[in-house]
Design an enzyme around this catalytic site. Structure first.
Site, PDB file in Angstrom:
ATOM      1  N   GLY A   1      17.560 -11.682   3.489  1.00 45.63           N
ATOM      2  CA  GLY A   1      16.512 -12.510   2.800  1.00 45.63           C
ATOM      3  C   GLY A   1      15.328 -12.749   3.581  1.00 45.63           C
TER       4      GLY A   1
ATOM      5  N   ASP B   1       9.705   0.444   4.672  1.00 47.84           N
ATOM      6  CA  ASP B   1      10.778  -0.131   5.350  1.00 47.84           C
ATOM      7  C   ASP B   1      11.561   1.071   6.067  1.00 47.84           C
ATOM      8  OD1 ASP B   1       9.718  -2.183   3.946  1.00 47.84           O
ATOM      9  OD2 ASP B   1      11.327  -2.344   2.680  1.00 47.84           O
TER      10      ASP B   1
ATOM     11  N   THR C   1       0.822  -1.141  -0.008  1.00 45.80           N
ATOM     12  CA  THR C   1      -0.046   0.011   0.072  1.00 45.80           C
ATOM     13  C   THR C   1       0.883   1.312  -0.109  1.00 45.80           C
ATOM     14  OG1 THR C   1      -0.042   0.163   2.408  1.00 45.80           O
ATOM     15  CG2 THR C   1      -1.811  -1.011   1.351  1.00 45.80           C
TER      16      THR C   1
ATOM     17  N   LEU D   1      12.963  -8.821   6.359  1.00 49.41           N
ATOM     18  CA  LEU D   1      12.944  -7.864   7.691  1.00 49.41           C
ATOM     19  C   LEU D   1      13.434  -6.636   7.184  1.00 49.41           C
ATOM     20  CD1 LEU D   1      13.791 -10.662  10.267  1.00 49.41           C
ATOM     21  CD2 LEU D   1      11.627  -9.908   9.639  1.00 49.41           C
ATOM     22  N   SER D   2      13.729  -6.216   6.023  1.00 45.23           N
ATOM     23  CA  SER D   2      14.200  -5.045   5.558  1.00 45.23           C
ATOM     24  C   SER D   2      15.573  -4.678   6.046  1.00 45.23           C
ATOM     25  CB  SER D   2      13.552  -3.790   5.940  1.00 45.23           C
ATOM     26  OG  SER D   2      12.340  -3.881   5.371  1.00 45.23           O
ATOM     27  N   SER D   3      16.611  -5.659   5.826  1.00 44.17           N
ATOM     28  CA  SER D   3      17.816  -5.360   6.334  1.00 44.17           C
ATOM     29  C   SER D   3      18.439  -4.418   5.330  1.00 44.17           C
ATOM     30  CB  SER D   3      18.570  -6.733   6.207  1.00 44.17           C
ATOM     31  OG  SER D   3      19.586  -6.587   5.343  1.00 44.17           O
TER      32      SER D   3
HETATM   33  C1  GLA Z   1       8.728  -4.323   0.549  1.00 40.97           C
HETATM   34  C2  GLA Z   1       9.263  -2.725  -0.128  1.00 40.97           C
HETATM   35  C3  GLA Z   1       7.974  -1.699   0.771  1.00 40.97           C
HETATM   36  C4  GLA Z   1       6.644  -2.316   0.712  1.00 40.97           C
HETATM   37  C5  GLA Z   1       6.590  -3.753   0.890  1.00 40.97           C
HETATM   38  C6  GLA Z   1       5.242  -4.546   0.658  1.00 40.97           C
HETATM   39  O1  GLA Z   1       9.126  -4.392   1.827  1.00 40.97           O
HETATM   40  O2  GLA Z   1      10.441  -2.311   0.322  1.00 40.97           O
HETATM   41  O3  GLA Z   1       8.286  -0.444   0.254  1.00 40.97           O
HETATM   42  O4  GLA Z   1       6.067  -2.051  -0.606  1.00 40.97           O
HETATM   43  O5  GLA Z   1       7.481  -4.487   0.254  1.00 40.97           O
HETATM   44  O6  GLA Z   1       4.335  -3.686   1.521  1.00 40.97           O
END
Ligand code: GLA
Length: 388
Positions: A126, A176, A39, A129-131
């Protein structure tokens, strides 16, 4: 509160490699996405939280121009010029996230050059978790500390996102980076990506999140992520032509109008948008449910979210579906894939008292399907900070 262990180790590695103490040190956490899948780049809203794992970034002055950057885990060092926007060769791909941040900081008058840097993280790679966002945000905080400058948090998020978009090739939104920056202890972050406002939301004391990682390789830049973004933008443009109000992003289409009009737009775009429009609705309703303490209903939204990920957005995979079903059978209040998809982890909402039992049961149920996930309790944590 931050992962003190990783900060201590990063500083020790920095001193070992460069023979001097770091003068600027920062820490930025990873995140779990709780609700509001895909979103963010549709000007929508999300629930997320920063987690108790993150990246530490260290800087000290060097005696030559350019930036030397050591990845603390593999002890490899890349070198680059922060004034150009060339991407580093494949071998040093990990350094691009950092280079992008140093490059974009210059647009805001933060010109750091002639430095030695080290980073170390405790976020499994991977795992969804947005490393990478944590690394970008940690870089920006350390660079600001080193330069003795300040930037507002939204600007830091936006320039970190630009680094991800242009140096790593994923056209991600801001979820993230905002989660890493705005995290709160034992709380969720409710973000609005139209107004770029974030609100802390208290979590009831008796619930926790589990993060279940089936260990599938995951790289958003090579996934259909960018293609999904194009489909969403297409849906918004086609819907805009069918209503008498402005639909500049999927956030703008009224839920009932979408239902009535989805059959009149490109079928694939409509299918992808079904998930996103549903997610935006669920986050809005979810805010009320949390305020009223209606946890089972909130948890059900997590299951509903996973279902349209699976069927409409098609960003799930067999392993994630198995974990979500195992979480349901084990008694979780809700579970869904967390983040971009096509791999990564599942987040499950559970009563704190049942957390250990549910973790064990999920692992056992997954084993019956030949999966060996790891599961842990996530501590929603404070966002990025300058250590020195
Ligand atoms: C990844 C992207 C975010 C977001 C999510 C899905 O984490 O980096 O910006 O779009 O996917 O919600």
């Amino acid at each position: 509160m931050y992962d003190k262990e990783v900060v201590k180790k990063a500083q020790a590695i920095h001193a070992e490699i460069y023979g001097t103490e770091a003068t600027a040190v920062s820490y930025a956490p990873g995140r779990i996405e709780v609700l509001g899948n895909h979103t963010d780049y549709n000007a929508g809203t999300t629930f997320s939280c920063a987690i108790n794992m993150g990246h530490c970034f260290c800087i000290s002055k060097s005696d030559k121009p350019g930036i030397r950057l050591t990845a603390g885990d593999i002890k490899e060092t890349a070198e680059f010029d922060p004034t150009n926007n060339d991407r580093l060769e494949k071998k040093f791909q990990w350094a691009n996230y950092v280079k992008g941040v140093f490059f974009y900081l210059r647009e805001y008058g933060v010109e750091v050059d002639g430095v030695d840097c080290t980073f170390l993280g405790s976020i499994p790679m991977g795992a969804g978790l947005s490393s990478s966002a944590a690394l970008e945000v940690a870089t920006a905080f350390a660079a600001l500390s080193y330069a003795g400058k300040e930037l507002d948090k939204n600007t830091i998020g936006i320039l970190a996102q630009k680094s991800e978009n242009n140096f790593a090739g994923c056209n991600c939104g801001l979820l993230d980076q905002f989660s890493s920056i705005y995290g709160v202890h034992h709380g969720l972050i409710h973000s609005d990506f139209r107004t770029l406002e974030t609100y802390p939301v208290k979590l009831p004391d008796d619930v926790v999140f589990l993060m279940i990682n089936p260990h599938i390789k995951h790289a958003l830049a090579d996934s259909p992520y960018n293609a999904r973004r194009i489909s969403c933008e297409k849906a918004a443009a086609e819907l805009n032509a069918l209503v008498d109000y402005d639909v500049s992003a999927l956030r703008d289409i009224k839920f009932e109008d979408f239902d009535a009009l989805k059959g009149k737009i490109d079928p694939e775009a409509a299918q992808r948008a079904t998930h996103v429009v549903g997610e935006i609705y669920r986050v809005e309703e979810g805010v009320k449910l949390l305020a009223e303490g209606k946890l089972p209903a909130f948890g059900q939204f997590l299951f509903d979210s996973h279902e349209t990920s699976r069927t409409a957005f098609e960003n799930s995979c067999d392993e994630l579906d198995i974990v979500v079903e195992a979480a349901r059978s084990a008694g979780a209040l809700g579970a869904r894939l967390s983040g971009g998809g096509w791999g990564g982890s599942v987040v499950a909402l559970v009563h704190a008292a049942d957390a250990e039992t549910i973790c064990d049961k999920i692992i056992q149920l997954c084993k019956e399907k030949d999966l060996e996930p790891t599961a842990e309790i996530i501590v929603p944590s404070q966002g990025a900070q300058i250590i020195k």
